[in-house]
Design a protein around this motif. Structure first.
Motif, short mmCIF file in Angstrom:
data_model
loop_
_atom_site.label_atom_id
_atom_site.label_comp_id
_atom_site.label_asym_id
_atom_site.label_seq_id
_atom_site.Cartn_x
_atom_site.Cartn_y
_atom_site.Cartn_z
N TYR A 16 27.90 12.35 63.23
CA TYR A 16 28.45 12.34 61.59
C TYR A 16 27.29 11.77 60.82
CZ TYR A 16 31.25 11.33 57.62
OH TYR A 16 31.67 11.34 56.09
N GLU A 18 26.92 10.27 57.53
CA GLU A 18 27.64 9.87 56.40
C GLU A 18 26.88 9.86 55.14
OE1 GLU A 18 30.22 5.69 55.53
OE2 GLU A 18 29.05 5.81 57.31
N SER A 21 27.56 13.34 53.57
CA SER A 21 28.79 13.59 53.35
C SER A 21 29.59 13.06 52.07
CB SER A 21 29.77 13.28 54.80
OG SER A 21 29.12 13.84 55.55
N TYR A 28 31.84 17.34 54.77
CA TYR A 28 31.67 16.49 56.02
C TYR A 28 30.43 17.20 56.63
CZ TYR A 28 36.24 14.54 55.12
OH TYR A 28 37.28 13.83 54.56
N SER A 92 37.54 16.08 58.28
CA SER A 92 36.77 15.32 58.94
C SER A 92 36.92 15.52 60.35
CB SER A 92 37.60 14.04 58.71
OG SER A 92 39.04 13.83 59.25
N ILE A 121 34.24 12.77 62.49
CA ILE A 121 33.91 11.41 61.98
C ILE A 121 34.16 10.18 62.79
CG2 ILE A 121 34.00 12.16 59.57
CD1 ILE A 121 36.32 10.33 59.21
#
Length: 126
Positions: A16, A18, A21, A28, A92, A121
């Motif tokens: 993921y 972050e 996002s 995401y 997510s 995530i």
């Protein structure tokens, strides 16, 4: 080695991203690293890719294109090719699956299936 002359194994690792996002905007971003391994007995070239990306709302994106990350790798038996790319979904959790369309050095065309894998995530799935 596989018993078939045309066999490509695909391994996937996801992460993921972050910092790219924005959950409040339903954005995401995920990176995925793919390792393509020619476990067959004939060399083959990756021509095109086909992805089906699905978020947890059931929204599906379909992606087709030439090669991967601007390349059309040619893999001799036992050889591996690794690349990293990314995708963006609105939830997510989601999943990706697809295939690579390959052509062997002897002219045989075949698909290398990419098994479904999860995009999620951290701490969302256990």
């Amino acid at each position: 080695m596989s018993s078939t002359p045309y066999h490509i194994e695909v391994e996937v690792q996801t992460s993921y991203i972050e910092e790219q996002s924005s959950p409040e905007d339903n954005r995401y971003v995920f990176a995925y690293t793919i390792t393509i391994h020619n476990t067959g007995s004939v060399a083959a070239k990756l021509l095109t890719r086909h992805w089906i990306i699905t978020d947890s709302n059931g929204k599906t994106q379909e992606v087709r294109g030439e090669g991967v990350v601007g390349e059309q790798p040619h893999l001799t038996p036992g050889e591996r090719f690794q690349y990293t790319s990314g995708t963006m979904i609105e939830t997510s959790v989601g999943s990706m699956r697809g295939s690579y369309q390959m052509i062997a050095d002897d002219g045989v065309e075949f698909d290398a299936e990419i098994p479904a894998f999860t995009l999620s995530i951290p701490r969302t799935l256990h």
